[in-house]
Design an enzyme around this catalytic site. Structure first.
Site, PDB file in Angstrom:
ATOM      1  N   CYS A 115       0.361  -1.119   0.170  1.00  0.00           N
ATOM      2  CA  CYS A 115       0.086   0.163  -0.249  1.00  0.00           C
ATOM      3  C   CYS A 115       1.277   1.418  -0.103  1.00  0.00           C
ATOM      4  O   CYS A 115       0.750   2.321   0.037  1.00  0.00           O
ATOM      5  CB  CYS A 115      -0.943   0.067   1.619  1.00  0.00           C
ATOM      6  SG  CYS A 115      -2.177  -1.572   1.313  1.00  0.00           S
ATOM      7  N   HIS A 252      -3.302   7.112   1.648  1.00  0.00           N
ATOM      8  CA  HIS A 252      -3.782   6.075   1.397  1.00  0.00           C
ATOM      9  C   HIS A 252      -4.764   5.530   1.796  1.00  0.00           C
ATOM     10  O   HIS A 252      -5.586   6.366   3.137  1.00  0.00           O
ATOM     11  CB  HIS A 252      -3.208   5.294   1.407  1.00  0.00           C
ATOM     12  CG  HIS A 252      -3.532   3.413   1.644  1.00  0.00           C
ATOM     13  ND1 HIS A 252      -3.338   3.302  -0.085  1.00  0.00           N
ATOM     14  CD2 HIS A 252      -3.418   3.099   2.678  1.00  0.00           C
ATOM     15  CE1 HIS A 252      -3.963   1.913   0.651  1.00  0.00           C
ATOM     16  NE2 HIS A 252      -3.301   1.420   2.034  1.00  0.00           N
ATOM     17  N   ASN A 282     -10.165   0.093  -0.443  1.00  0.00           N
ATOM     18  CA  ASN A 282      -8.950   0.132  -0.555  1.00  0.00           C
ATOM     19  C   ASN A 282      -8.554  -0.397  -1.953  1.00  0.00           C
ATOM     20  O   ASN A 282      -8.442  -1.247  -1.998  1.00  0.00           O
ATOM     21  CB  ASN A 282      -8.036  -0.635   0.879  1.00  0.00           C
ATOM     22  CG  ASN A 282      -6.692  -0.604   0.789  1.00  0.00           C
ATOM     23  OD1 ASN A 282      -6.313  -0.197   0.134  1.00  0.00           O
ATOM     24  ND2 ASN A 282      -6.329  -0.779   1.781  1.00  0.00           N
TER      25      ASN A 282
HETATM   26  O1  UT7 Z   1      -4.155  -1.121   3.916  1.00  0.00           O
HETATM   27  C1  UT7 Z   1      -3.008  -1.184   4.589  1.00  0.00           C
HETATM   28  C2  UT7 Z   1      -3.646  -0.723   5.500  1.00  0.00           C
HETATM   29  N1  UT7 Z   1      -4.685  -1.330   6.377  1.00  0.00           N
HETATM   30  C3  UT7 Z   1      -5.548  -0.903   7.054  1.00  0.00           C
HETATM   31  O2  UT7 Z   1      -5.067   0.037   7.639  1.00  0.00           O
HETATM   32  C4  UT7 Z   1      -6.533  -1.976   7.710  1.00  0.00           C
HETATM   33  C5  UT7 Z   1      -6.382  -1.267   8.718  1.00  0.00           C
HETATM   34  N2  UT7 Z   1      -7.468  -2.466   9.513  1.00  0.00           N
HETATM   35  C6  UT7 Z   1      -8.865  -1.981   9.691  1.00  0.00           C
HETATM   36  O3  UT7 Z   1      -9.609  -1.120   8.663  1.00  0.00           O
HETATM   37  C7  UT7 Z   1      -9.833  -2.615  10.646  1.00  0.00           C
HETATM   38  O4  UT7 Z   1      -8.936  -2.956  11.545  1.00  0.00           O
HETATM   39  C8  UT7 Z   1     -11.034  -3.319   9.680  1.00  0.00           C
HETATM   40  C9  UT7 Z   1     -11.869  -2.975   8.701  1.00  0.00           C
HETATM   41  C10 UT7 Z   1     -10.076  -4.619   9.135  1.00  0.00           C
HETATM   42  C11 UT7 Z   1     -11.555  -3.908  10.558  1.00  0.00           C
HETATM   43  O5  UT7 Z   1     -12.602  -3.406  11.793  1.00  0.00           O
HETATM   44  P1  UT7 Z   1     -12.147  -3.584  13.354  1.00  0.00           P
HETATM   45  O6  UT7 Z   1     -12.901  -2.481  14.195  1.00  0.00           O
HETATM   46  O7  UT7 Z   1     -10.858  -2.988  13.811  1.00  0.00           O
HETATM   47  O8  UT7 Z   1     -12.856  -4.643  13.630  1.00  0.00           O
HETATM   48  P2  UT7 Z   1     -12.373  -5.942  14.198  1.00  0.00           P
HETATM   49  O9  UT7 Z   1     -11.432  -6.945  12.839  1.00  0.00           O
HETATM   50  O10 UT7 Z   1     -12.095  -6.253  15.228  1.00  0.00           O
HETATM   51  O11 UT7 Z   1     -13.771  -6.595  14.338  1.00  0.00           O
HETATM   52  C12 UT7 Z   1     -14.416  -6.306  14.846  1.00  0.00           C
HETATM   53  C13 UT7 Z   1     -16.005  -7.469  14.503  1.00  0.00           C
HETATM   54  C14 UT7 Z   1     -15.669  -9.187  15.224  1.00  0.00           C
HETATM   55  O12 UT7 Z   1     -16.601  -9.308  15.775  1.00  0.00           O
HETATM   56  P3  UT7 Z   1     -16.808 -10.277  16.883  1.00  0.00           P
HETATM   57  O13 UT7 Z   1     -15.137 -11.031  17.322  1.00  0.00           O
HETATM   58  O14 UT7 Z   1     -16.247  -8.854  18.060  1.00  0.00           O
HETATM   59  O15 UT7 Z   1     -17.353 -10.900  17.117  1.00  0.00           O
HETATM   60  C15 UT7 Z   1     -15.456  -9.519  13.171  1.00  0.00           C
HETATM   61  O16 UT7 Z   1     -15.613 -10.508  13.420  1.00  0.00           O
HETATM   62  O17 UT7 Z   1     -16.258  -7.015  13.434  1.00  0.00           O
HETATM   63  C16 UT7 Z   1     -16.562  -8.513  12.748  1.00  0.00           C
HETATM   64  N3  UT7 Z   1     -16.429  -8.345  11.316  1.00  0.00           N
HETATM   65  C17 UT7 Z   1     -17.584  -8.342  10.847  1.00  0.00           C
HETATM   66  N4  UT7 Z   1     -18.416  -8.506  10.819  1.00  0.00           N
HETATM   67  C18 UT7 Z   1     -19.607  -8.188   9.754  1.00  0.00           C
HETATM   68  C19 UT7 Z   1     -15.173  -8.252  11.187  1.00  0.00           C
HETATM   69  N5  UT7 Z   1     -15.135  -8.477   9.494  1.00  0.00           N
HETATM   70  C20 UT7 Z   1     -16.387  -7.868   9.164  1.00  0.00           C
HETATM   71  C21 UT7 Z   1     -17.531  -7.671   7.943  1.00  0.00           C
HETATM   72  N6  UT7 Z   1     -18.703  -7.645   8.043  1.00  0.00           N
HETATM   73  N7  UT7 Z   1     -16.898  -8.087   7.069  1.00  0.00           N
END
Ligand code: UT7
Length: 325
Positions: A115, A252, A282
């Site tokens: 990225c 980005h 992204n």
């Molecule tokens: O470009 C390179 C750099 N990349 C980035 O900068 C990405 C950085 N990270 C992020 O943008 C975020 O961490 C994400 C968007 C990937 C995830 O968001 P989050 O608020 O950190 O969610 P999480 O991973 O902590 O997950 C929270 C909950 C989980 O459920 P439980 O365990 O709390 O029951 C996940 O299973 O959200 C769930 N979850 C989803 N639910 C519905 C994860 N993905 C999804 C989804 N739809 N697509």
């Protein structure tokens, strides 16, 4: 004191025709439009068709940038393509793009910083142009990330999209002051201790397969805000500017919450931030030039503007570019 600066002469972009909405995504994995939009800011992404390659997107973006620059392809002597999704393991996608554009002199090569690839490629081109080794360059960020996604993993497949953006760069004599047009500062950084937080679980030298993207989203998020903010502060100190002197912030596009967090820390208002996440998702190395193109087409970017770009990605790699348009 007269110096050579790298001036942006043209910008262009290309996106696959096919759009996949969050609604459609919810028929593939267990997710909803609300979750994706709220947690990331993404509403849709473009997905390349089977016969649409990274080089095809890159060529189309570079052609548009060339036309807008008024520079003939025969005058280009450097082509750099930032991509983590090359057409083939080798040769470099940049060489294919070079050929597709009708460029026959100089050098073409790929840069792999995921990225952060566009920021790395801009820094590389700037150093070649400033030293006089090359005169005119095309820097492209092009990706078909849909090909390396695990379409059963809702934590990653909803985030990424395909596309390409490009800029045409020219070495020009300037006065050597911070009011000069062109690239004023580039900073690139990496730290391999974080490899396991964002990577692809395959490769020709290990599994002999392409592999799929794996990410610990929460940890990447935490590092992204810190590292990007750090490199922006360094850029401002190096050039003597303050955050409120920046006319346009072109980050980005990984997550709207990351952009908001950084903007808040810097005190940059939302009117100065270019956000394309909702339409593109992204697109890795393509996200900054796609956003630059959007800003150009919507007349948000004007000659003389101070434009700050930044990125962070797998590796980790991160960096920033400050340019006067
Ligand atoms: O470009 C390179 C750099 N990349 C980035 O900068 C990405 C950085 N990270 C992020 O943008 C975020 O961490 C994400 C968007 C990937 C995830 O968001 P989050 O608020 O950190 O969610 P999480 O991973 O902590 O997950 C929270 C909950 C989980 O459920 P439980 O365990 O709390 O029951 C996940 O299973 O959200 C769930 N979850 C989803 N639910 C519905 C994860 N993905 C999804 C989804 N739809 N697509």
């Amino acid at each position: 004191m007269a110096v050579i600066r790298t001036v942006i002469r043209g910008v262009g972009a290309s996106l696959p025709k096919r759009i996949m909405t969050n609604q459609e995504m919810s028929s593939i994995v267990d997710t909803t439009d609300e979750w994706i939009a709220e947690r990331t800011g993404i509403r849709q992404r473009h997905i390349a068709s089977d016969n649409e390659l990274t080089s095809d997107l890159g060529i189309a973006a570079a052609r548009q940038a060339l036309v807008r620059s008024g520079i003939d392809p025969v005058e280009i002597d450097l082509v750099i393509c930032a991509t983590a999704t090359p057409d083939r393991t080798f040769p470099a996608t940049a060489v294919k793009i070079q050929h597709g554009l009708g460029v026959t002199k100089g050098a073409a090569f790929d840069i792999q910083a995921v990225c952060s690839g566009f920021v790395y490629a801009m820094a590389t081109a700037d150093n070649f142009l400033k030293t006089g080794q090359f005169k005119r360059a095309i820097v492209i960020g092009a990706e078909t990330f849909s090909r390396i996604l695990d379409w059963t993993d809702r934590g990653t497949c909803v985030l990424f999209g395909d596309g390409a953006g490009a800029v045409v760069l020219e070495a020009q004599p300037q006065h050597g002051t911070r009011e000069d047009r062109g690239i004023l500062s580039t900073i690139i950084r990496s730290d391999g201790r974080y490899e396991d937080l964002l990577y692809v679980d395959g490769g020709p030298g290990s599994t002999k397969t392409t592999g799929h993207l794996r990410m610990n989203g929460r940890e990447v998020f935490r590092h992204a805000v810190q590292k990007i903010h750090g490199v922006i502060e360094e850029t401002l100190i190096q050039t003597g500017y303050t955050a409120d002197e920046i006319d346009l912030f072109v980050p980005h596009q990984a997550n709207k919450r990351i952009l908001d967090g950084i903007a808040r820390k810097l005190g940059v208002g939302p009117e100065k931030i270019v956000v394309t996440l909702e339409k593109h998702g992204n697109t890795s190395a393509a996200s900054i030039p796609l956003a630059l193109n959007e800003a150009f087409e919507s007349h948000r970017i004007k000659e003389g503007n101070l434009v700050l770009m930044e990125a962070m990605g797998g590796g980790f790699t991160w960096g920033a570019v400050l340019v006067r348009w």
